[in-house]
Design an enzyme around this catalytic site. Structure first.
Site, PDB file in Angstrom:
ATOM      1  N   TYR A 467     -45.479  33.920 -71.553  1.00 33.93           N
ATOM      2  CA  TYR A 467     -44.302  34.587 -70.973  1.00 33.93           C
ATOM      3  C   TYR A 467     -44.445  34.682 -69.453  1.00 33.93           C
ATOM      4  O   TYR A 467     -43.776  33.998 -68.722  1.00 33.93           O
ATOM      5  CB  TYR A 467     -44.108  35.973 -71.601  1.00 33.93           C
ATOM      6  CG  TYR A 467     -42.824  36.627 -71.164  1.00 33.93           C
ATOM      7  CD1 TYR A 467     -41.612  36.284 -71.756  1.00 33.93           C
ATOM      8  CD2 TYR A 467     -42.802  37.581 -70.156  1.00 33.93           C
ATOM      9  CE1 TYR A 467     -40.414  36.862 -71.354  1.00 33.93           C
ATOM     10  CE2 TYR A 467     -41.617  38.170 -69.742  1.00 33.93           C
ATOM     11  CZ  TYR A 467     -40.434  37.813 -70.337  1.00 33.93           C
ATOM     12  OH  TYR A 467     -39.246  38.390 -69.930  1.00 33.93           O
ATOM     13  N   SER A 548     -36.906  33.268 -73.369  1.00 30.82           N
ATOM     14  CA  SER A 548     -36.318  33.931 -72.210  1.00 30.82           C
ATOM     15  C   SER A 548     -37.039  33.475 -70.937  1.00 30.82           C
ATOM     16  O   SER A 548     -37.018  32.295 -70.615  1.00 30.82           O
ATOM     17  CB  SER A 548     -36.387  35.448 -72.401  1.00 30.82           C
ATOM     18  OG  SER A 548     -35.556  36.105 -71.480  1.00 30.82           O
ATOM     19  N   ASP A 634     -25.639  35.157 -77.042  1.00 20.68           N
ATOM     20  CA  ASP A 634     -26.667  35.608 -76.097  1.00 20.68           C
ATOM     21  C   ASP A 634     -25.985  35.925 -74.777  1.00 20.68           C
ATOM     22  O   ASP A 634     -25.688  35.035 -73.985  1.00 20.68           O
ATOM     23  CB  ASP A 634     -27.742  34.536 -75.907  1.00 20.68           C
ATOM     24  CG  ASP A 634     -28.938  35.048 -75.120  1.00 20.68           C
ATOM     25  OD1 ASP A 634     -28.794  36.097 -74.458  1.00 20.68           O
ATOM     26  OD2 ASP A 634     -29.999  34.422 -75.169  1.00 20.68           O
ATOM     27  N   HIS A 675     -29.876  37.250 -78.004  1.00 18.85           N
ATOM     28  CA  HIS A 675     -31.147  37.028 -77.315  1.00 18.85           C
ATOM     29  C   HIS A 675     -32.340  37.257 -78.234  1.00 18.85           C
ATOM     30  O   HIS A 675     -33.467  36.930 -77.865  1.00 18.85           O
ATOM     31  CB  HIS A 675     -31.228  37.945 -76.095  1.00 18.85           C
ATOM     32  CG  HIS A 675     -32.183  37.466 -75.050  1.00 18.85           C
ATOM     33  ND1 HIS A 675     -32.047  36.248 -74.416  1.00 18.85           N
ATOM     34  CD2 HIS A 675     -33.310  38.022 -74.535  1.00 18.85           C
ATOM     35  CE1 HIS A 675     -33.043  36.089 -73.554  1.00 18.85           C
ATOM     36  NE2 HIS A 675     -33.816  37.147 -73.605  1.00 18.85           N
TER      37      HIS A 675
END
Length: 707
Positions: A467, A548, A634, A675
């Site tokens: 991430y 994301s 999303d 999302h």
């Protein structure tokens, strides 16, 4: 084994060669800008043709049905949240296993049979209406709760009264156009502070979640029960700074409304100024009269707890330490209990440590034992009670809830509930923590887990997850999908802790943000090189995965080092770094990415933006197989990011002269999902099966598990 697509198998995509603009003296092509409109006929045709191609490809994945059966079998286990005491009753969520959504239950005594308070599974036929959050009045007799539809960040707030026997009565009140909202009751229970955005002119009912309009002009309003929402007064708005956001919280004693404003505010009502600079963040822990206890990173990149008297303080120089910054560990949060007691949670080399501290003075009362290297995924307690609960999980622990009560000098939590997964034996698995050396010499931690006695033979399929952003820490957590990947394919899972995250405090975050963003990509690539050098796997067997900001990560790394990965799973990624700030809540991400409107930020963003850096790799090296995943609802990272990148990948790598791309470049675009939050169980299982079966086929990985 193996997946291939020839250039002629990709659908024809319209490319507007005239769509270009001058940005800071640089001509930037944007031939797929029309895909930014989700309602256009061209976009809908694009989505339909791409989904048709992907489904055709997924049918060739021989392990798809078997993975789905395995995951459904393992996912069918009971899951609980920590009991939360409000008034005289406990409240908690429960999913028996394969329910689309968890249900909310209540009981007055922990030993009695629970009563169902809210079952969101009855609110939609497809399970896509989700219960998202709740807030109770001081006596626990009224609950405000928010619902989301189709995975959207938009919420509706509903209300119900709760009788002494746990029976519920729905109230007529309903609040709409709610997003990123507080839900803070006054202590008399007559009204609720909450956040809305202005209603869009001409907005169609049920359409929220598919729009791309930027979210600006958030307001804090106050709703009095029994009145129409149109009558709700606006308590605070910032019209001169439309991108700023407002948070509201009522103190435990009901005396103060604390407002936290991102980037500042203009005040419409008389408000006592307490902190109005942006050099640090502050979160409320407790108050004793006018004395506030706050968790902050002010002059403490690893955070501390301070106290300040509202009646006497003359600013930060009046702040006194309650829990000073630790010399090594990150103080993630603090939670006040009855009396002079506060539970503090520290992060030490990416695993949690729990301690009991005094609330009003610098005094460690005792360590609270945890069962191993893992994380506290939830905690519940309040200032009216000495009882508290916490849920512990790890890569191989599905979830155990502990109960503790401060009745003696020695606090020893006891097991209250434990989730057990049928067919999964934690003792058959092992977890290791290792450190990769990044390009600049930084040591980057990662957790490596799989079946015991991991064979370091350079042939294992390996899932590399990352991430690296927004001060978010990737702590140990349990994932049925990852366990299925290990069981199904003999795989290894690696969870990386890259700069940009919050694992070691603000300095670690800053080292991977703004103009330091390339460090995050370097860290991830260093982790890939580490597992190869240690013979856990080889490049063609590495499956990179991120969602994301992590979707941006894996897509950027595929551009920079296509030779380092066999497959890329990019979920709901931020792919257009020159226009991200123009849609939904994207403007808030400039704290991590920078502002494309500034030349110095633009140059860096342009250098790594996935959409703008797709290029023909050097001779003999293809891009890895890529599956981009997004949802039509999303409204945080709009699908346009994935759609534009997909079109550019297919054009640049399959349509240009001399292109030799055989590995597939496709997308999975799902309807009625957003999302990620609130996704129904069957959609979670189906998505995981599609992802991992695709990855297995793309990396020539055999199914080895016996069902």
């Amino acid at each position: 084994m193996g997946l291939e697509l020839s250039p002629e198998e990709y659908p024809h995509v319209t490319r507007d060669e005239n769509m270009a603009e001058d940005l800071h003296g640089q001509t930037v092509m944007d031939p797929y800008r029309y895909l930014e409109d989700p309602d256009s006929e061209k976009t809908q045709q694009f989505v339909a043709s791409q989904n048709s191609l992907t489904q055709k490809l997924l049918k060739q994945c021989t392990s798809r049905a078997k993975f789905q059966d395995l995951m459904r079998d393992l996912y069918n286990y009971p899951r609980y949240s920590c009991p939360q005491k409000e008034g005289k009753r406990y409240f908690w969520t429960y999913n028996s296993g394969l329910q689309a959504q968890a249900i909310l239950q209540t009981q007055a005594d922990l030993n009695e049979d629970p009563r169902i308070l809210l079952d969101p599974n009855k609110l939609s036929d497809d399970g896509t209406v989700a219960f998202m959050s709740k807030s109770f009045t001081e006596d626990g007799s009224i609950m405000a709760y928010s619902l989301s539809s189709g995975g959207s960040d938009w919420r509706t707030i509903h209300f119900m009264t709760i009788a002494e026997d746990g029976s519920a009565t729905e109230l007529a009140d309903k609040l709409e156009n709610v997003k990123f909202s507080s839900m803070a009751w006054t202590h008399d229970g007559k009204g609720l502070f909450y956040n809305t955005y202005p209603k869009k002119a001409g907005a169609q009912p049920g359409a929220l979640g598919t729009e791309t309009d930027t979210n600006i002009n958030q307001r804090l309003s106050f709703h009095v029960l029994g009145t129409a929402q149109e009558e709700d007064p606006v308590i605070l708005a910032v019209p001169d700074c439309p991108e700023w956001m407002i948070g509201a919280q009522v103190t435990d004693d009901g005396s103060y409304l604390l407002l936290s404003i991102s980037n500042g505010c203009q005040r419409q009502l008389p408000i006592q100024k307490f902190i109005d600079s942006f050099e640090a963040s502050f979160s409320y822990v407790a108050n004793i009269g006018t004395e506030l206890i706050l968790h902050t990173n002010l002059k403490a990149p690893r955070y501390r707890v301070i106290k300040v008297n509202l009646a006497q303080s003359d600013g930060p120089q009046g702040f006194l330490d309650v829990v000073p910054q630790h010399p090594r560990d990150l103080l993630q949060w603090a939670f006040a209990l009855q009396g002079d007691n506060m539970v503090c949670c520290f992060l030490r080399d990416v695993h949690h440590v729990l301690q009991l501290h005094a609330l009003t003075q610098d005094k460690l009362l005792q360590d609270i034992p945890l069962p191993g290297l893992g994380s506290i995924v939830s905690f519940s307690g309040n200032r009216k009670n000495l009882e508290f609960f916490f849920k512990f999980a790890s890569f191989i622990e599905p979830g155990v809830i502990y109960r503790a009560e401060l009745k003696s000098d020695t606090l020893l939590p006891t097991v209250f509930r434990r989730s057990l997964v049928k067919g999964f034996q934690p003792e058959d698995f092992e977890v290791r923590q290792e450190f990769a050396e990044s390009k600049d010499g930084t040591k980057v931690p990662m957790f490596i887990f799989g079946k015991k006695s991991i064979q370091q033979n350079s042939r294992n399929p390996l899932l590399l997850y990352g991430y690296g952003g927004f001060n978010i820490s990737l702590e140990p957590s349990f994932s049925v999908g990852r366990i299925c990947f290990i069981l199904a394919y003999g795989g290894i899972v690696v969870s990386t802790n890259l700069r940009g995250g919050g694992e070691y405090g603000l300095d670690w975050r800053a080292a991977g943000s703004m103009h330091n963003k390339q460090n995050v990509f370097d860290d991830f690539q260093a982790c890939a090189e580490h597992v190869i050098s240690q013979k856990y796997t080889c490049a063609s067997k590495i499956i990179s995965q991120g969602g994301s900001n992590g979707g941006l990560l894996v897509a950027a790394c595929a551009n920079q080092r296509p030779d380092l990965f066999g497959c890329v799973l990019a979920q709901v990624g931020v792919m257009d770094m020159l226009r991200f700030h123009l849609f939904t809540i994207g403007h808030a991400w400039m704290t991590d990415y920078g502002n494309p409107g500034k030349r110095e930020d633009f140059e860096l963003l342009y250098s790594y933006s996935p959409l703008h850096n797709v290029r023909q790799p050097r001779e003999g090296i293809q891009y890895p197989a890529m599956l981009l995943l997004t949802g039509d609802h999303d409204d945080r990272v709009s699908p346009l990011h994935s759609l534009k990148l997909l079109a550019e990948l297919q054009y640049s790598l399959t349509s240009t002269p001399g292109a030799d791309q055989k590995n597939p470049l496709v997308a999975r675009i799902e309807v009625r999902t957003g999302h990620g939050a609130g996704k129904p169980t069957e959609k979670v299982i189906a998505e995981a099966a599609d992802m991992f079966a695709f990855a297995a086929e793309a990396t020539s990985t055999d199914w080895i598990h016996c069902l």
